[in-house]
Write a protein that holds these residues in place. Structure first.
Motif, mmCIF file in Angstrom:
data_model
loop_
_atom_site.group_PDB
_atom_site.id
_atom_site.type_symbol
_atom_site.label_atom_id
_atom_site.label_comp_id
_atom_site.label_asym_id
_atom_site.label_seq_id
_atom_site.Cartn_x
_atom_site.Cartn_y
_atom_site.Cartn_z
ATOM 1 N N ILE A 277 -7.574 11.205 2.970
ATOM 2 C CA ILE A 277 -7.262 11.220 1.541
ATOM 3 C C ILE A 277 -7.152 9.804 0.987
ATOM 4 O O ILE A 277 -6.481 8.944 1.564
ATOM 5 N N GLU A 278 -7.824 9.577 -0.127
ATOM 6 C CA GLU A 278 -7.657 8.372 -0.935
ATOM 7 C C GLU A 278 -7.526 8.845 -2.375
ATOM 8 O O GLU A 278 -8.503 9.223 -3.005
ATOM 9 N N GLU A 279 -6.309 8.817 -2.876
ATOM 10 C CA GLU A 279 -5.958 9.432 -4.157
ATOM 11 C C GLU A 279 -5.590 8.352 -5.165
ATOM 12 O O GLU A 279 -4.651 7.578 -4.943
ATOM 13 N N VAL B 263 0.846 -1.197 0.000
ATOM 14 C CA VAL B 263 0.000 0.000 0.000
ATOM 15 C C VAL B 263 0.880 1.246 0.000
ATOM 16 O O VAL B 263 2.023 1.220 0.469
ATOM 17 N N PHE B 264 0.314 2.346 -0.506
ATOM 18 C CA PHE B 264 1.036 3.610 -0.619
ATOM 19 C C PHE B 264 0.453 4.616 0.361
ATOM 20 O O PHE B 264 -0.757 4.858 0.368
ATOM 21 N N VAL B 265 1.330 5.200 1.181
ATOM 22 C CA VAL B 265 0.892 6.153 2.190
ATOM 23 C C VAL B 265 1.391 7.546 1.827
ATOM 24 O O VAL B 265 2.537 7.721 1.398
ATOM 25 N N ARG B 266 0.521 8.542 1.998
ATOM 26 C CA ARG B 266 0.879 9.928 1.709
ATOM 27 C C ARG B 266 0.455 10.808 2.882
ATOM 28 O O ARG B 266 -0.243 10.369 3.795
ATOM 29 N N PRO C 201 -2.957 6.951 -11.281
ATOM 30 C CA PRO C 201 -3.471 6.804 -12.651
ATOM 31 C C PRO C 201 -2.931 5.590 -13.401
ATOM 32 O O PRO C 201 -3.665 4.946 -14.159
ATOM 33 N N SER C 202 -1.659 5.268 -13.207
ATOM 34 C CA SER C 202 -1.065 4.158 -13.948
ATOM 35 C C SER C 202 -1.319 2.797 -13.300
ATOM 36 O O SER C 202 -0.874 1.765 -13.815
ATOM 37 N N MET C 203 -2.057 2.788 -12.170
ATOM 38 C CA MET C 203 -2.393 1.540 -11.489
ATOM 39 C C MET C 203 -3.875 1.573 -11.132
ATOM 40 O O MET C 203 -4.244 1.816 -9.981
ATOM 41 N N PRO C 204 -4.763 1.342 -12.087
ATOM 42 C CA PRO C 204 -6.204 1.442 -11.830
ATOM 43 C C PRO C 204 -6.637 0.596 -10.633
ATOM 44 O O PRO C 204 -6.302 -0.586 -10.530
ATOM 45 N N GLY C 205 -7.363 1.233 -9.714
ATOM 46 C CA GLY C 205 -7.828 0.542 -8.525
ATOM 47 C C GLY C 205 -6.916 0.673 -7.330
ATOM 48 O O GLY C 205 -7.294 0.299 -6.212
ATOM 49 N N VAL C 206 -5.709 1.216 -7.531
ATOM 50 C CA VAL C 206 -4.745 1.405 -6.434
ATOM 51 C C VAL C 206 -4.790 2.861 -5.985
ATOM 52 O O VAL C 206 -4.886 3.772 -6.803
ATOM 53 N N LEU C 207 -4.701 3.066 -4.664
ATOM 54 C CA LEU C 207 -4.818 4.395 -4.082
ATOM 55 C C LEU C 207 -3.581 4.751 -3.266
ATOM 56 O O LEU C 207 -2.948 3.879 -2.680
ATOM 57 N N ARG C 208 -3.270 6.038 -3.228
ATOM 58 C CA ARG C 208 -2.407 6.580 -2.178
ATOM 59 C C ARG C 208 -3.330 7.014 -1.051
ATOM 60 O O ARG C 208 -4.273 7.781 -1.266
ATOM 61 N N ARG C 209 -3.032 6.557 0.152
ATOM 62 C CA ARG C 209 -3.902 6.843 1.287
ATOM 63 C C ARG C 209 -3.159 7.639 2.349
ATOM 64 O O ARG C 209 -1.969 7.397 2.594
ATOM 65 N N SER C 210 -3.869 8.545 3.010
ATOM 66 C CA SER C 210 -3.301 9.219 4.176
ATOM 67 C C SER C 210 -3.225 8.224 5.328
ATOM 68 O O SER C 210 -3.828 7.135 5.281
ATOM 69 N N VAL C 211 -2.480 8.568 6.364
ATOM 70 C CA VAL C 211 -2.206 7.625 7.456
ATOM 71 C C VAL C 211 -3.499 7.093 8.068
ATOM 72 O O VAL C 211 -3.613 5.881 8.343
ATOM 73 N N ASP C 212 -4.489 7.957 8.284
ATOM 74 C CA ASP C 212 -5.736 7.490 8.889
ATOM 75 C C ASP C 212 -6.449 6.484 8.002
ATOM 76 O O ASP C 212 -7.009 5.492 8.489
#
Length: 332
Positions: A48-50, A40-43, A53-64
């Motif tokens: 936030i769930e962002e 998973v990617f954390v930002r 674009p190049s990985m459809p269905g994958v999100l960058r998520r905030s810590v919470d």
């Protein structure tokens, strides 16, 4: 094993394929939820769930939201989650000091996950590229990615992750000697139960492109990583690297990428018998997802078949962005 079979028609291999019940009885390989590690990617930010674009269905998520996702993964029975930070460009520096900050994204996310989902194992990434203004996994000095100075930084990074509560340290940098240095440091600091899953055979692959977008490393990278990641043409070298990392204290080993390197997975498992994992990397994921979205393949069947191939090749588990989707299917 030397298979022995009577000639046709006494032996008819199709007898074992005649029904779902019979196929299940003779199936050699099984995929379960226990085989999944979810990257998973954390930002930074909150709520936030962002989309990537190049990985459809994958999100960058905030810590919470990462903590919330980890709780959902735990409920699905996924045994481990692996954190990759999307670091603000303002925090990327030559000295990469943010990499071992107790309050960096990865360490904050680890603590947040442990607070709400204590049963899921947290795996962290050890490499400088998310924090390096040059985009490389190691320090760059006069155009060279230097080894020993980088290992010192990686050791500080691993200790900070262990202090934050990481269960599994994942050195993905491919510097020489880093497993031994990290293991000794963990033991010296009292983190004797923290495991090391070494990216022992990590290739300089073209399949990483979407991941670099996801962690914001694409724009920062100067040059390539060919001087420290493996040549895709080499197989014997991978065995030497895996042997070295096991000798230095790795508990588990990784092959990366996955499907293009199933031969390496099979050789590693047969030769060493150690817990062996593969990373179904971003490019592999993106190709399956894009083909499914275009109606060119059956997405669910292709996803499951791809993961079964890892198990058949000897892997004990797979890092895959499909993990929650697969877990829901397997759980019925």
């Amino acid at each position: 094993m030397k298979p022995i079979a009577a000639p046709f028609p006494i032996t008819r291999f199709r007898r074992a394929r005649q029904s779902q019940a019979i196929r299940g009885l003779v199936r050699e390989t099984v995929l379960t939820v226990d085989d999944l590690i979810w990257p998973v990617f954390v930002r930074d930010g909150e709520g936030i769930e962002e989309p990537v674009p190049s990985m459809p269905g994958v999100l960058r998520r905030s810590v919470d939201r990462i903590a919330q996702a980890a709780a959902e993964a735990q409920a699905l029975g996924i045994p481990a989650i692996c954190l990759f930070p999307y670091t603000d460009p303002s925090q990327k520096t030559e000295d990469c000091a943010e990499a071992w900050s107790a309050d960096n994204l990865s360490n904050r996310a680890t603590r947040a996950i442990k607070a709400v989902a204590p049963e899921i194992a947290v795996m962290t990434d050890v490499a400088l590229d998310p924090y390096n203004i040059n985009g490389h996994d190691g320090y760059v000095v006069d155009g060279e990615i230097v080894n020993d100075e980088t290992v010192e930084a990686l050791t500080r990074m691993a200790l900070a992750q262990a202090e934050a509560g990481a269960d599994i340290i994942g050195p993905s940098d491919m510097m020489d000697g880093r497993i031994g240095a990290i293991r000794q440091a963990l033991e010296g600091a009292g983190h004797c139960n923290v495991m090391i899953l070494s990216y022992a055979a990590k290739y300089a692959s073209a399949f990483y492109g979407p991941f670099r977008d996801a962690v914001g490393a694409s724009g920062a990278l100067t040059g390539d990583k060919n001087t420290y990641q493996m040549d895709p043409a080499n197989s014997d070298e991978a065995m030497r690297l895996i042997a070295r990392d096991l000798n230095e204290g790795a508990d588990m080993v990784m092959v990366k990428p996955g499907m293009p390197y199933l031969d390496i997975c099979r050789r590693a498992k047969d030769m060493f018998g150690a817990p062996t994992y593969a990373y179904q990397v971003s490019g592999e994921y993106a190709m399956i997802r894009a083909a499914a979205q275009n109606g060119w393949v059956d997405g669910e069947k292709t996803m499951l078949e791809s993961l079964m191939s890892f198990k058949r090749a000897g892997c004990d588990g797979v890092l895959t962005y499909f993990a929650p989707e697969v877990a829901r299917i397997l759980q019925g």
